[in-house]
Scaffold this motif. Sequence first.
Motif, PDB file in Angstrom:
ATOM      1  N   ASN A  80     -94.802 -51.567  98.716  1.00  0.00           N
ATOM      2  CA  ASN A  80     -95.276 -51.079  97.427  1.00  0.00           C
ATOM      3  C   ASN A  80     -94.375 -49.929  96.997  1.00  0.00           C
ATOM      4  O   ASN A  80     -93.490 -49.503  97.732  1.00  0.00           O
ATOM      5  CB  ASN A  80     -96.752 -50.685  97.482  1.00  0.00           C
ATOM      6  CG  ASN A  80     -96.971 -49.463  98.339  1.00  0.00           C
ATOM      7  OD1 ASN A  80     -96.329 -48.431  98.162  1.00  0.00           O
ATOM      8  ND2 ASN A  80     -97.899 -49.558  99.288  1.00  0.00           N
ATOM      9  N   SER A  94     -94.950 -46.801  96.494  1.00  0.00           N
ATOM     10  CA  SER A  94     -95.151 -45.420  96.924  1.00  0.00           C
ATOM     11  C   SER A  94     -95.549 -45.291  98.386  1.00  0.00           C
ATOM     12  O   SER A  94     -96.678 -44.912  98.696  1.00  0.00           O
ATOM     13  CB  SER A  94     -96.196 -44.744  96.031  1.00  0.00           C
ATOM     14  OG  SER A  94     -97.318 -45.590  95.896  1.00  0.00           O
ATOM     15  N   LYS A 145    -102.465 -50.445  87.561  1.00  0.00           N
ATOM     16  CA  LYS A 145    -102.513 -50.264  89.028  1.00  0.00           C
ATOM     17  C   LYS A 145    -102.586 -48.787  89.384  1.00  0.00           C
ATOM     18  O   LYS A 145    -103.296 -48.401  90.320  1.00  0.00           O
ATOM     19  CB  LYS A 145    -101.274 -50.893  89.675  1.00  0.00           C
ATOM     20  CG  LYS A 145    -101.416 -52.379  89.851  1.00  0.00           C
ATOM     21  CD  LYS A 145    -100.275 -52.930  90.684  1.00  0.00           C
ATOM     22  CE  LYS A 145    -100.413 -54.440  90.825  1.00  0.00           C
ATOM     23  NZ  LYS A 145     -99.129 -55.084  91.076  1.00  0.00           N
ATOM     24  N   ILE A 146    -101.808 -47.976  88.650  1.00  0.00           N
ATOM     25  CA  ILE A 146    -101.824 -46.537  88.924  1.00  0.00           C
ATOM     26  C   ILE A 146    -103.231 -45.986  88.662  1.00  0.00           C
ATOM     27  O   ILE A 146    -103.782 -45.238  89.467  1.00  0.00           O
ATOM     28  CB  ILE A 146    -100.774 -45.802  88.060  1.00  0.00           C
ATOM     29  CG1 ILE A 146     -99.358 -46.220  88.476  1.00  0.00           C
ATOM     30  CG2 ILE A 146    -100.922 -44.294  88.178  1.00  0.00           C
ATOM     31  CD1 ILE A 146     -98.267 -45.772  87.519  1.00  0.00           C
ATOM     32  N   GLN A 159    -105.987 -47.561  88.769  1.00  0.00           N
ATOM     33  CA  GLN A 159    -106.874 -48.075  89.821  1.00  0.00           C
ATOM     34  C   GLN A 159    -106.734 -47.249  91.103  1.00  0.00           C
ATOM     35  O   GLN A 159    -107.727 -46.879  91.730  1.00  0.00           O
ATOM     36  CB  GLN A 159    -106.513 -49.529  90.095  1.00  0.00           C
ATOM     37  CG  GLN A 159    -107.572 -50.286  90.844  1.00  0.00           C
ATOM     38  CD  GLN A 159    -107.291 -51.781  90.815  1.00  0.00           C
ATOM     39  OE1 GLN A 159    -106.141 -52.208  90.631  1.00  0.00           O
ATOM     40  NE2 GLN A 159    -108.316 -52.574  90.983  1.00  0.00           N
ATOM     41  N   GLN A 160    -105.455 -46.956  91.451  1.00  0.00           N
ATOM     42  CA  GLN A 160    -105.218 -46.133  92.648  1.00  0.00           C
ATOM     43  C   GLN A 160    -105.858 -44.752  92.500  1.00  0.00           C
ATOM     44  O   GLN A 160    -106.231 -44.131  93.485  1.00  0.00           O
ATOM     45  CB  GLN A 160    -103.714 -45.949  92.875  1.00  0.00           C
ATOM     46  CG  GLN A 160    -103.055 -47.131  93.566  1.00  0.00           C
ATOM     47  CD  GLN A 160    -101.523 -47.105  93.423  1.00  0.00           C
ATOM     48  OE1 GLN A 160    -100.945 -46.110  93.011  1.00  0.00           O
ATOM     49  NE2 GLN A 160    -100.880 -48.202  93.755  1.00  0.00           N
ATOM     50  N   GLU A 161    -105.969 -44.286  91.264  1.00  0.00           N
ATOM     51  CA  GLU A 161    -106.571 -42.968  91.024  1.00  0.00           C
ATOM     52  C   GLU A 161    -108.091 -43.054  90.931  1.00  0.00           C
ATOM     53  O   GLU A 161    -108.750 -42.077  90.594  1.00  0.00           O
ATOM     54  CB  GLU A 161    -106.011 -42.362  89.731  1.00  0.00           C
ATOM     55  CG  GLU A 161    -104.521 -42.079  89.784  1.00  0.00           C
ATOM     56  CD  GLU A 161    -104.150 -40.913  90.686  1.00  0.00           C
ATOM     57  OE1 GLU A 161    -105.009 -40.059  90.942  1.00  0.00           O
ATOM     58  OE2 GLU A 161    -102.988 -40.878  91.155  1.00  0.00           O
TER      59      GLU A 161
END
Lengths: 240, 279
Positions: free
Chosen positions: A144, A146, B240-241, B243-245
């Motif tokens: 991925n 990161s 996606k970002i 969601q990750q947060e």
Amino acid sequence: MRIEHSALFLPKRGNTAAEYEDAFSYQLQGAEVARCAIADGATESSFAKLWAELLVNAYSQDANLAPQWADLQARWSASARNSAQPLPWYAEAKLAHGGFAAFLGLEITPEKWQACALGDCCLFHLRNSELQQAFPLQTSQEFNQSPFLVSSQDTWKNIAKHLAWLENTWEEGDEFFLLSDALACWCLQQHEQHNPDLWQQLRDLNPDTFPEFIANLREQQQLRNDDVTLVHLRVHAVTS
Amino acid sequence: MPYTAEISRANPTCLLFLIDQSGSMQDPFGSGEPVKKKAEAVADAINRLLQNFVIKCAKDEGVRDYFHVGVLGYGVEVGTAFGGALRGRELVPISDIANYPARIEERVKKVDDGAGGLISQNIKFPVWFDPIANGGTPMCQVLQHAQRIISEWLKAHPNCFPPLVVNMTDGESTDGDPSEAAQALKNLKSSDGETLLFNLHLSAQACTPIEFPDTELGLPDQYAKQLFQISSALPEATRKIAQQEGYRVSANTRGFTFNADMVAMIKFLEIGTRPSNLR
């Protein structure tokens, strides 16, 4: 113990050779112990190449980075600070964030090999052209954008918590590929798709054919546009 | 697949902020201490975002021009909002942003002392943009102005990662329904997709923000619904970002937050503008 080796590398498409931010190093002389390391400096950090080089050079001298850690951090900081005086406000702020790199080290002794890794540089161990182990990532889905990386601002204690380790024995003629993430991801995809020529394709590459090989994969969007490093080792039990 | 173009020095993208500078931006923002006016909080957030972008693009040799950035204010007037040497410029390469802040302030930041306490540390805080609050909310006019700027940009950068326009406002448009102007802006496209328009509505009172919604159900009035409707869906990478947060997202999730407080504003800007494909 004797080790044949070769290394190939290329910057991102659109970047100059000086902007290549991976690094590799090996110390293969002597019958008792051989070491090889690759690191991938993170694009979004500054002085990432410097940090990647410090890490691989330190490991190839001594696989135990713990006692060298404070010195590595100090050397990174001092070299980065010396780049310009006075530093503009943004360079000062960026330095405080630190340098970041993915790291993979491999140590081979006559009895066994041992690898340590943090991030997404990958090791592939082959016997008779069959993949024995992929490390630390085992499938192409695990890549991925990161991953946790080795930071020049982190404590060794914290880095050590995230380091992955693997060891095993080797036999005459075993091979190792050490690859930075973009090519490692492609290799795992090809392996998952049962490409029978994969390893021979990699073995056959040389400094003349490598740029075209990588350019084609990038063109076909099979390979992410990233710095690419490939180190190939083949281990022999006898010195001859 | 759209929204996957590389952002590189050879193929930069652009970011344009539209800042409501109407009279109501004088009102206090949230319930924090000390109380800040909305206009001051927005100026701080934009200055901080510009600072982070410069730092993101800083490399060993200087600042790489991955982005060109503009700030338009709308209130009594509609126009560029940079101060200092950049005054009057529309889209500015990030290296010029780095080198020409209007001024650099010294601010005090509380940092962890490593032993459970906080210590004060002086930090440099570059300022490009100062708070203004005066006049109406000519949202249609600013969207049309943005359309001209983005259209010119796309002529010169036809294959760029699509431009992102972030509109920050505390209220309703005073020059008509902005839907048409917003649609015209979003219709502008590069080979990688349509221009993105995100909207950040700033709260007048202390109430729970509605962040990255995927439906207009639950939005309290027609103006909130209008801002939701004119907001672009989040591209996959941004989704996606988010969601990750920890946000719950779907394919319909919009680049929109209603009733944002300071925390929600900063998170919205950080998530909405985080690039995933710098080269």
